[in-house]
Write an enzyme that holds these catalytic residues in place. Structure first.
Site, PDB file in Angstrom:
ATOM      1  N   TRP A 130       0.864  -1.187   0.000  1.00  0.00           N
ATOM      2  CA  TRP A 130       0.000   0.000   0.000  1.00  0.00           C
ATOM      3  C   TRP A 130       0.904   1.243   0.000  1.00  0.00           C
ATOM      4  CZ3 TRP A 130      -2.219   2.670   4.819  1.00  0.00           C
ATOM      5  CH2 TRP A 130      -3.211   3.596   4.450  1.00  0.00           C
ATOM      6  N   ASP A 211      -0.603  -5.866   9.120  1.00  0.00           N
ATOM      7  CA  ASP A 211      -1.649  -4.891   8.793  1.00  0.00           C
ATOM      8  C   ASP A 211      -2.926  -5.685   8.483  1.00  0.00           C
ATOM      9  OD1 ASP A 211      -3.257  -2.880   7.804  1.00  0.00           O
ATOM     10  OD2 ASP A 211      -1.790  -2.104   6.369  1.00  0.00           O
ATOM     11  N   LYS A 246     -13.294  -1.082   6.562  1.00  0.00           N
ATOM     12  CA  LYS A 246     -13.938  -1.863   5.504  1.00  0.00           C
ATOM     13  C   LYS A 246     -14.931  -2.864   6.081  1.00  0.00           C
ATOM     14  CE  LYS A 246     -10.282   0.020   3.725  1.00  0.00           C
ATOM     15  NZ  LYS A 246      -9.738   0.670   2.584  1.00  0.00           N
TER      16      LYS A 246
HETATM   17  C1  LMR Z   1      -6.960   2.142  -0.509  1.00  0.00           C
HETATM   18  O1  LMR Z   1      -5.858   1.610  -0.625  1.00  0.00           O
HETATM   19  O2  LMR Z   1      -7.593   2.604  -1.470  1.00  0.00           O
HETATM   20  C2  LMR Z   1      -7.584   2.241   0.854  1.00  0.00           C
HETATM   21  O3  LMR Z   1      -6.780   1.615   1.795  1.00  0.00           O
HETATM   22  C3  LMR Z   1      -7.959   3.624   1.232  1.00  0.00           C
HETATM   23  C4  LMR Z   1      -6.795   4.541   1.416  1.00  0.00           C
HETATM   24  O4  LMR Z   1      -6.807   5.283   2.403  1.00  0.00           O
HETATM   25  O5  LMR Z   1      -5.873   4.576   0.591  1.00  0.00           O
END
Ligand code: LMR
Length: 396
Positions: A130, A211, A246
């Site tokens: 992420w 996570d 979520k």
């Molecule tokens: C995403 O990856 O789209 C979600 O986890 C929301 C975010 O805050 O980025």
């Protein structure tokens, strides 16, 4: 002084929301940010949340401070959800859970905790991960490195390469894992592979950090906690950052928790005081509206059962969409193989498009996603799936 500041570009994921909102094309599709959407394209409030919110409104008598721990019932219920009711770390009082503003808040508190414990610690995250992981750990003054994870050629897990890198880690390293529904690639280790990963963590002595942003979206609430429970069983220490955004669909309420497992009860108590000292300097005390709602749901047999049904419905809709996409892509005569979509889980997958193809989707078809071609599968529905597939065919 502020004159020295230059404008920065919006976060790529958040930037998509604004760009999509500003587009007047009625066929526009937002495949960007990870929010669940129903078949009408809405992100509804769950029934269990509506009920619990009513109860909260009618029973809450004060908005006075609750202190750094926030809502105690939330913390204990989350701990049970993550570690299981029979978890040994809970029996021996080796874990402490403290609510945080969302999963991002939990990650940042965890990063600050690592920095306080070991300023030179190296944090290893999957390649890819992420995008905000990098920003969060860097903002806490830590260095983020990567271990091999996603095989872009085969849209699968680079298990052997990952294991070779993990074998070289040791005390002084923190390794960040996604418990389930990997964001952004949708590929997770199999249960047996998690077992081996947890063995390696115990053997090599690195600190696992997990996570947990999508518990319930891969296989089920209990099943998706497997990685955490294996690490908790085998390793002396563990950090878990969880999000309820979520699985309770309470995105904007910012509901999350940090859990820290230590070698013994006394150390866990000491570490909790460090967490409180870190958060006091940051946001002082956590918000309690969303955590109050989750507390009520998890302590009511009826609302908990309703919640489990609602999570199952969200998971099944996403899995159904994955299958439907693959079938419709084949039926549209697209030769490129997208069957991997069906083998992956959670909201996200990479479509394997070039940046140029992503830009054409955006500019010519008003279909928005990030440059990596990560798409939110939950954004598809009967009204947009055909348009998406036609547009995909055109840019391929
Ligand atoms: C995403 O990856 O789209 C979600 O986890 C929301 C975010 O805050 O980025």
């Amino acid at each position: 002084m502020l004159d020295h500041l230059e404008a920065v570009l919006p976060d790529p994921i958040l930037g998509i929301i604004a760009a999509h909102a500003a587009d007047s094309n009625p066929r526009k599709i937002d495949l960007g940010i990870g929010v669940y959407r129903d078949e009408h394209g809405n992100t509804p409030i769950l029934q269990c949340v509506l009920e619990a919110e009513r109860i909260l409104d009618s029973t809450q008598t004060s908005k006075s401070y609750l202190g750094p721990r926030g809502v105690p019932g939330f913390n204990s219920a989350m701990q049970e959800l993550i570690f299981g009711s029979a978890g040994a770390v809970r029996e021996h009082n080796r874990v402490r859970t403290v609510q945080t503003p969302g999963g991002t808040g939990a990650l940042r508190v965890g990063a600050d905790l690592i920095k306080a414990a070991s300023p030179d610690a190296r944090v290893w995250a999957s390649d890819p991960t992420w995008a905000n992981h990098n920003a969060i750990f860097t903002a806490a003054g830590l260095t983020l490195e990567s271990y091999p994870y996603f095989d872009r050629q085969n849209s699968s897990l680079r298990y052997d390469d990952m294991m070779s890198t993990l074998q070289e880690r040791g005390p002084g390293d923190v390794v960040l894992f996604h418990a389930c529904c990997h964001n952004p690639c949708g590929v997770s280790p199999e249960p047996g592979q998690w077992e081996t990963i947890a063995d390696i963590a115990a053997e090599r002595g690195f600190l696992p950090m997990v996570d947990v942003a999508y518990q319930g979206f891969e296989r089920g609430i209990e099943e998706d906690a497997l990685a955490v429970r294996l690490f908790a069983e085998k390793c002396p220490e563990l950090i878990v950052a969880s999000s309820c955004s979520k699985n309770f669909a309470v995105y904007r309420e910012r509901v999350g928790a940090i859990s820290v497992v230590c070698a013994n009860d006394q150390k866990a108590a000491d570490v909790e005081t460090v967490i409180h000292s870190l958060t006091r300097k940051n946001y002082s005390m956590p918000p309690t509206h969303g955590t109050g709602i989750v507390d009520i749901i998890l302590h009511s047999a009826e609302l908990r059962a309703l919640w489990l049904d609602e999570v199952t419905a969200m998971r099944e809709r996403i899995n159904g969409l994955r299958q439907e996409l693959v079938e419709r892509i084949v039926a549209a005569g697209i030769e490129q193989d997208f069957s991997f979509l069906q083998r992956q889980t959670g909201m996200f997958s990479f479509l394997g498009l070039s940046v140029e193809q992503v830009r054409r989707l955006r500019e010519q078809y008003s279909i928005y996603t990030v440059d990596s071609a990560r798409v939110n599968i939950a954004s598809f529905n009967d009204s947009n799936i055909d348009y998406f597939i036609e547009s995909l065919k055109a840019v391929l």
